[in-house]
Design an enzyme around this catalytic site. Sequence first.
Site, short mmCIF file in Angstrom:
data_model
loop_
_atom_site.label_atom_id
_atom_site.label_comp_id
_atom_site.label_asym_id
_atom_site.label_seq_id
_atom_site.Cartn_x
_atom_site.Cartn_y
_atom_site.Cartn_z
N TYR A 144 0.86 -1.19 0.00
CA TYR A 144 0.00 0.00 0.00
C TYR A 144 0.89 1.23 0.00
O TYR A 144 1.80 1.35 0.82
CB TYR A 144 -0.90 0.00 1.23
N ASP A 239 9.38 2.67 -0.65
CA ASP A 239 8.39 3.30 0.21
C ASP A 239 8.70 2.86 1.64
O ASP A 239 8.27 1.82 2.10
CB ASP A 239 6.98 2.88 -0.20
N LYS A 267 5.62 8.76 9.12
CA LYS A 267 5.41 8.17 10.44
C LYS A 267 6.45 8.61 11.45
O LYS A 267 6.34 9.68 12.04
CB LYS A 267 5.29 6.64 10.32
#
Length: 432
Positions: A144, A239, A267
């Site tokens: 994702y 990613d 994050k």
Amino acid sequence: MSDPISKSLFERAERVIPGGVNSPVRAFRAVGGTPVFVSRAEGAFLYGADGRRYVDFVGSWGPMILGHAHPAIVAAIADAASRGTSYGAPTELEVRFAESLCALYPSIEMVRAVSSGTEATMAALRVARGFTGRDAIVKFEGCYHGHADFLLVKAGSGAATFGVPDSAGVPASAAANTVTLPYNDVGALDALLAARGNEIAAVIVEPVVGNMGVVPPEPGFLEAIIAGCARVGAVSVFDEVMTGCRVERGGMQQRAGLRPDLTCLGKIIGGGLPLAAYGGRRAIMEKVSPLGPVYQAGTLSGNPVAVSAGLATLERLDDSLYDKLEMLTARLEQGLVRAIAEHGAAACVQRVGSMITLFFRAGRVKSWADAKSADTQAFARWHGGMLSRGFYWPPAQFEAAFVSAAHTIEDIDRTIEAASSSLAGAPDRTNG
């Protein structure tokens, strides 16, 4: 034990927020029941709206590597906010932040701050297209990369067909230039690059998947991506929104000894505030405006409050922290494996660093085809048992759990005990 306050809040939320939540997994639809509404968090613990305490293994889906409300992070946020929350102008803080990321990630020579992981991946792939002059993007099933239209794509009918939309509201044209391949399948990647290499702008990958549960790369898989991209003139994009500063200080690329062309971060680098970044080779990043023709902008990008939280976090990521995380998460892994064996459960544990997943499936998970065979109903029952015992595990089989530096050996051992009882289906006696 039901929480009437959370139930009431959820009913109110459903009237004014789609599904009652601002991000789908929070709705608990994958596990049933009412989501826990949180009133506060501290260290390794969340506190529900009813005041009940939970040992937290979600950690805001990864950012809280130091634990919740770390005093140094709170102080940095308060200090920055006292001088203004956003200027829309450059600051020294942004320069220090960029320098810190470039020092942590040798593959990053220039970096641009944004406000979310979705922005980071979307912008990185736009830059890759601008740099190469090509349109096609390759991604892998189960990974994702945020909710940009061209990344919400499922595989076509063949192993390497162009994609079709995986979400309503995504035009077919937006998905038409995205190719989806099986994760960990070097053969499929090599075949695609051989057949269509001159069409491909970038190959993007979660170097450790966290969005179908923790699935590590097979030996040689990440190397094949970087080498294949170099061979056909495409851009390799890691990613590391989830893995960055999580599996190592310098992300999975440090752990694997690799240098992708571009890296996406989020994050942890924001210290729990909305902050992300993308960066990489200077020649590619110089295509970003105002230097180059690839446009990307953001009103709150690099705002002083978020950057201050990020810097305060990055400054505390030392060797002793990663040693502690490794020790704690390895202890949790070993305890879960023992519990599975004790109860004869059809389950397995997968871990990289302080990311961990208990899959309700016998045998190792290497791809989305493996992951989706997991028994989600068994996971839901186990999750309910854990929640009733005061342990907040991700409310979906296909999400990674995270250990923080605020967890203790006692927390881990109590988690293992609760996990074993929940596997056995034993009644919860802690609240009777």
